[in-house]
Design an enzyme around this catalytic site. Structure first.
Site, PDB file in Angstrom:
ATOM      1  N   MET A 152      -5.881  -2.889  -5.037  1.00  0.00           N
ATOM      2  CA  MET A 152      -5.875  -2.918  -3.567  1.00  0.00           C
ATOM      3  C   MET A 152      -5.580  -1.542  -2.961  1.00  0.00           C
ATOM      4  O   MET A 152      -4.882  -0.729  -3.570  1.00  0.00           O
ATOM      5  CB  MET A 152      -4.873  -3.946  -3.054  1.00  0.00           C
ATOM      6  CG  MET A 152      -5.476  -5.327  -2.965  1.00  0.00           C
ATOM      7  SD  MET A 152      -4.390  -6.447  -2.074  1.00  0.00           S
ATOM      8  CE  MET A 152      -5.512  -7.810  -1.785  1.00  0.00           C
ATOM      9  N   HIS A 173      -7.530   0.080   0.701  1.00  0.00           N
ATOM     10  CA  HIS A 173      -8.794   0.518   1.287  1.00  0.00           C
ATOM     11  C   HIS A 173      -8.741   1.959   1.772  1.00  0.00           C
ATOM     12  O   HIS A 173      -9.720   2.673   1.716  1.00  0.00           O
ATOM     13  CB  HIS A 173      -9.184  -0.390   2.476  1.00  0.00           C
ATOM     14  CG  HIS A 173      -9.940  -1.596   2.036  1.00  0.00           C
ATOM     15  ND1 HIS A 173      -9.452  -2.868   2.144  1.00  0.00           N
ATOM     16  CD2 HIS A 173     -11.145  -1.706   1.446  1.00  0.00           C
ATOM     17  CE1 HIS A 173     -10.331  -3.716   1.649  1.00  0.00           C
ATOM     18  NE2 HIS A 173     -11.363  -3.033   1.219  1.00  0.00           N
ATOM     19  N   ASP A 178       0.806  -1.230   0.000  1.00  0.00           N
ATOM     20  CA  ASP A 178       0.000   0.000   0.000  1.00  0.00           C
ATOM     21  C   ASP A 178       0.841   1.284   0.000  1.00  0.00           C
ATOM     22  O   ASP A 178       0.318   2.356  -0.295  1.00  0.00           O
ATOM     23  CB  ASP A 178      -0.921   0.020   1.229  1.00  0.00           C
ATOM     24  CG  ASP A 178      -1.973  -1.085   1.170  1.00  0.00           C
ATOM     25  OD1 ASP A 178      -2.362  -1.472   0.060  1.00  0.00           O
ATOM     26  OD2 ASP A 178      -2.397  -1.555   2.240  1.00  0.00           O
ATOM     27  N   GLU A 218      -9.815   0.014  -3.912  1.00  0.00           N
ATOM     28  CA  GLU A 218     -10.839  -0.659  -3.083  1.00  0.00           C
ATOM     29  C   GLU A 218     -11.602   0.333  -2.209  1.00  0.00           C
ATOM     30  O   GLU A 218     -12.774   0.147  -1.923  1.00  0.00           O
ATOM     31  CB  GLU A 218     -10.157  -1.655  -2.131  1.00  0.00           C
ATOM     32  CG  GLU A 218      -9.628  -2.898  -2.774  1.00  0.00           C
ATOM     33  CD  GLU A 218      -8.807  -3.712  -1.757  1.00  0.00           C
ATOM     34  OE1 GLU A 218      -8.937  -4.933  -1.758  1.00  0.00           O
ATOM     35  OE2 GLU A 218      -8.038  -3.110  -0.977  1.00  0.00           O
TER      36      GLU A 218
HETATM   37  O1  F6P Z   1      -1.555  -5.434   2.753  1.00  0.00           O
HETATM   38  C1  F6P Z   1      -2.487  -4.394   2.638  1.00  0.00           C
HETATM   39  C2  F6P Z   1      -3.665  -4.880   1.873  1.00  0.00           C
HETATM   40  O2  F6P Z   1      -3.110  -5.514   0.782  1.00  0.00           O
HETATM   41  C3  F6P Z   1      -4.743  -3.909   1.426  1.00  0.00           C
HETATM   42  O3  F6P Z   1      -4.438  -3.149   0.304  1.00  0.00           O
HETATM   43  C4  F6P Z   1      -5.880  -4.867   1.192  1.00  0.00           C
HETATM   44  O4  F6P Z   1      -7.085  -4.180   1.223  1.00  0.00           O
HETATM   45  C5  F6P Z   1      -5.728  -5.789   2.337  1.00  0.00           C
HETATM   46  O5  F6P Z   1      -4.357  -5.856   2.625  1.00  0.00           O
HETATM   47  C6  F6P Z   1      -6.252  -7.197   2.126  1.00  0.00           C
HETATM   48  O6  F6P Z   1      -6.070  -7.898   3.296  1.00  0.00           O
HETATM   49  P1  F6P Z   1      -6.346  -9.451   3.514  1.00  0.00           P
HETATM   50  O7  F6P Z   1      -5.192 -10.194   2.940  1.00  0.00           O
HETATM   51  O8  F6P Z   1      -6.436  -9.607   4.974  1.00  0.00           O
HETATM   52  O9  F6P Z   1      -7.608  -9.774   2.778  1.00  0.00           O
END
Ligand code: F6P
Length: 359
Positions: free
Chosen positions: A179, A181, A137, A232
Site C-alpha cells: 500500500m 499511492h 502510510d 501502489e
Molecule cells: O490508509 C491509507 C491507505 O491505506 C493507502 O495506502 C491505500 O492506498 C488506501 O488507504 C486504500 O484506501 P481504501 O481503504 O479507501 O481502499
C-alpha cells in the site's frame, strides 16, 4: 465537568483503539470522574450529523490489542468540505454547531493527512482541537512516525518473507504490491526488512531497463528468483513526466491492468520471458492487532494528548521528534505530505546492500 470529543477519520489502521485508550486513561487519571468522553460515529460524519454516544471508562478496557476502530470511520474529503451535502447542509458550520451544543472543551481527531487538514480548519473556526497522527502510510508531516505504520510494515514484510520459498522453488519473479499511492515508506521498510531485491516507490520513478537488468544479473549469478516490493503508486520515468490528464489518456489507450504491479508483471514477462506472479496483500496491511511498537507509541501519544488538554494547549498534533513525544501546530502540517527523500541515508544504505530502486 470536562467534555472531550473523540473521532477516528479516514482509512483505518491497527492502533486507533490503543490511541483512544491512551487518551481516555490519561483523562480519567487527570480528571477522575470529572470528565465525560463523547465518541462520534464514523469520523467527521458523526460530528456533521450529531451522531455520537457518551463513552464509558469500560469502553476503553481490553482494547489495547484490538485493531480497527470502535467508533467506526469514514472519509470526508477535505476538498468537498465546503460543498453543502445533498440536503444543503453546511458541513463545517454543522460540526461547529455540534461541538458547541455538546459543550465540548476539546476534540481529539485521530486521522491522517486529509483528516488533519479538516482538524486544522476546525481549529481555525475556534474549536479546541488536538490531532493524533494515524496512518499505515507514515506520510504525515511533522512526525517521524505515525501509529499504524510499524504494524503494517510487519504484515507487508511477512507477505514478502513468505513469498521467498515459493519463488525459490519455482524460479519465478514475484511482485508484492504494497500500500501507498503517494509515498513509499511502507514499501521501503517492508522491502528492506524482508530482503526484497528490487524496491519501487513513487518518489523514485523507475527505469524499466534498470529493473530488467537487475533481474537478469540475479539470474546470471545463479539466483533462481527475484522479489520486487512495489508501492501502489510506483511510476515509470516516462509516466512520471506526464501530467494527470496525459497519463489518463495514455492508460485509456493501452491495455487495462488492475494495478501497477500487474502492468509491471506484463512488462517483465514480455521482455524477459520469465514467469512472473503478483501478490497483493491489500487491506490485510491495515488489519489485525497493532504490533507492540505501535501499542507503546499510541499509548504515549494518547497520554500526551490528555496532558495537552489539561494544559489547555490546542491547535496542535502530538508527534514524535527524535524519539521524543512532542507536538506541532496543525497549521504547520496541514496540506503537507512527508515523502521519502531519494537522497536519504536509508536509500543509500539499501543500495549499498544491493537493492535496486530502478534508478
Ligand atoms: O490508509 C491509507 C491507505 O491505506 C493507502 O495506502 C491505500 O492506498 C488506501 O488507504 C486504500 O484506501 P481504501 O481503504 O479507501 O481502499
Amino acid at each position: 465537568m470536562k467534555r472531550i470529543g473523540m473521532l477516528t477519520s479516514g482509512g483505518d489502521c491497527q492502533a486507533l483503539n490503543a490511541t483512544m485508550r491512551g487518551i481516555a486513561k490519561g483523562l480519567y487519571t487527570i480528571y477522575g470522574d470529572d470528565v465525560e468522553i463523547v465518541g462520534f460515529e464514523d469520523g467527521y460524519r458523526g460530528m456533521i450529523y450529531a451522531d455520537y454516544h457518551i463513552m464509558q471508562p469500560s469502553d476503553f478496557s481490553g482494547i489495547l490489542t484490538i485493531g480497527g476502530t470502535m467508533l467506526g470511520t469514514s472519509r470526508t474529503p477535505f476538498k468537498y468540505l465546503d460543498q453543502p451535502d445533498e440536503n444543503g447542509l453546511d458541513k463545517v458550520a454543522s460540526m461547529v454547531h455540534t461541538y458547541k451544543k455538546l459543550k465540548l472543551d476539546a476534540l481529539c481527531v485521530l486521522g491522517g493527512n486529509g483528516s488533519l487538514k479538516t482538524a486544522n480548519r476546525l481549529a481555525q473556526e475556534g474549536l479546541n482541537v488536538i490531532g493524533l497522527p494515524k496512518t499505515i502510510d507514515n506520510d504525515t508531516w511533522g512526525t517521524d512516525v505515525t501509529f499504524g505504520f510499524q504494524s503494517a510494515v510487519e504484515i507487508a514484510a511477512k507477505a514478502i518473507d513468505d513469498i521467498h520459498t515459493t519463488a525459490a522453488s519455482h524460479g519465478r519473479v514475484f511482485i508484492v504490491e504494497v500500500m501507498g499511492h503517494k509515498v513509499g515508506w511502507l514499501t521501503l521498510h517492508a522491502g528492506i526488512a524482508a530482503g526484497a531485491d528490487i524496491i519501487l516507490i513513487p518518489e523514485i520513478p523507475y527505469d524499466i531497463d534498470k529493473v530488467l537488468k537487475a533481474i537478469e544479473e540475479r539470474n546470471k549469478s545463479g539466483k533462481r528468483f527475484s522479489i520486487l516490493a512495489v508501492a501502489e503508486g510506483a511510476v515509470s520515468r516516462e509516466d512520471a513526466q506526464l501530467g494527470k490528464k496525459e497519463l489518463k489518456k495514455k492508460k485509456e489507450k493501452g491495455p487495462v491492468y488492475p494495478s501497477v504491479a500487474y502492468e509491471l508483471a506484463a512488462k517483465i514477462g514480455e521482455r524477459l520471458g520469465s514467469e512472473v506472479r503478483v501478490t497483493v496483500p491489500g487491506h490485510t496491511q491495515r488489519g489485525g492487532a497493532p504490533c507492540p511498537y505501535d501499542r507503546v507509541l499510541s499509548t504515549r501519544l494518547g497520554a500526551e494528548a490528555a496532558r495537552l488538554i489539561e494544559k489547555g494547549k490546542f491547535g496542535v498534533m502530538v508527534s514524535v521528534k527524535n524519539q521524543e513525544i512532542s507536538n506541532v501546530p496543525l497549521e504547520e502540517i496541514a496540506g503537507k505530505l512527508k515523502y521519502v527523500d531519494p537522497k536519504a541515508d536509508i536509500i543509500r544504505e539499501a543500495k549499498l546492500v544491493g537493492i535496486c530502486f530502478g534508478d
